[in-house]
Write a protein that holds these residues in place. Structure first.
Motif, PDB file in Angstrom:
ATOM      1  N   LEU A 113       8.648  17.116 -23.291  1.00 55.28           N
ATOM      2  CA  LEU A 113       8.487  17.593 -24.164  1.00 55.28           C
ATOM      3  C   LEU A 113       9.586  18.578 -24.015  1.00 55.28           C
ATOM      4  O   LEU A 113      10.384  19.061 -22.626  1.00 55.28           O
ATOM      5  CB  LEU A 113       8.025  19.171 -23.460  1.00 55.28           C
ATOM      6  N   ASP A 114       9.931  19.032 -25.225  1.00 53.00           N
ATOM      7  CA  ASP A 114      11.584  18.781 -25.525  1.00 53.00           C
ATOM      8  C   ASP A 114      11.646  19.715 -25.807  1.00 53.00           C
ATOM      9  O   ASP A 114      12.666  21.102 -25.510  1.00 53.00           O
ATOM     10  CB  ASP A 114      12.256  17.957 -26.583  1.00 53.00           C
ATOM     11  N   LYS A 115      11.080  20.842 -27.044  1.00 50.29           N
ATOM     12  CA  LYS A 115      11.532  21.523 -27.441  1.00 50.29           C
ATOM     13  C   LYS A 115       9.620  22.218 -28.664  1.00 50.29           C
ATOM     14  O   LYS A 115       8.996  21.140 -29.185  1.00 50.29           O
ATOM     15  CB  LYS A 115      11.882  22.100 -28.356  1.00 50.29           C
ATOM     16  N   ILE A 116       9.364  23.694 -27.835  1.00 51.00           N
ATOM     17  CA  ILE A 116       8.498  23.852 -28.900  1.00 51.00           C
ATOM     18  C   ILE A 116       8.945  25.213 -29.232  1.00 51.00           C
ATOM     19  O   ILE A 116       9.219  25.888 -28.551  1.00 51.00           O
ATOM     20  CB  ILE A 116       7.020  24.508 -28.560  1.00 51.00           C
ATOM     21  N   LYS A 117       8.741  25.294 -30.488  1.00 50.17           N
ATOM     22  CA  LYS A 117       9.233  26.344 -31.601  1.00 50.17           C
ATOM     23  C   LYS A 117       8.392  27.114 -32.553  1.00 50.17           C
ATOM     24  O   LYS A 117       7.085  26.706 -32.918  1.00 50.17           O
ATOM     25  CB  LYS A 117      10.559  26.633 -31.881  1.00 50.17           C
TER      26      LYS A 117
END
Length: 75
Positions: free
Chosen positions: A9-13
């Motif tokens: 998981l790199d990024k959740i926004k």
């Protein structure tokens, strides 16, 4: 028999956007270079083909909207 899975998981926004227009674009670049040597008896050729695909969105970003409330008028 065994199976392994790895999820990175790199990024959740949080996103609050309303997209009204979506466009897909493609562009092709072609490059060719020919060099002749030794009295034009031997030639070398370089070729490159680059395909670029892009997607563009036009819409509203609701994260930048400022909301105010009027408690007396309930608006």
């Amino acid at each position: 028999m065994s199976a392994q899975s790895v999820i990175l998981l790199d990024k959740i926004k949080k996103v609050c956007k309303f997209i009204t227009v979506e466009g897909d674009f493609a562009e092709i670049y072609h490059y060719e270079d020919v060099k002749e040597r030794f009295l034009k008896l031997v030639s070398s050729k370089k070729k490159a083909l680059v395909v670029i695909n892009a997607k563009a969105y036009v819409g509203y970003d609701f994260n930048k909207i400022e909301l105010t409330a009027n408690h007396k008028k309930r608006q």
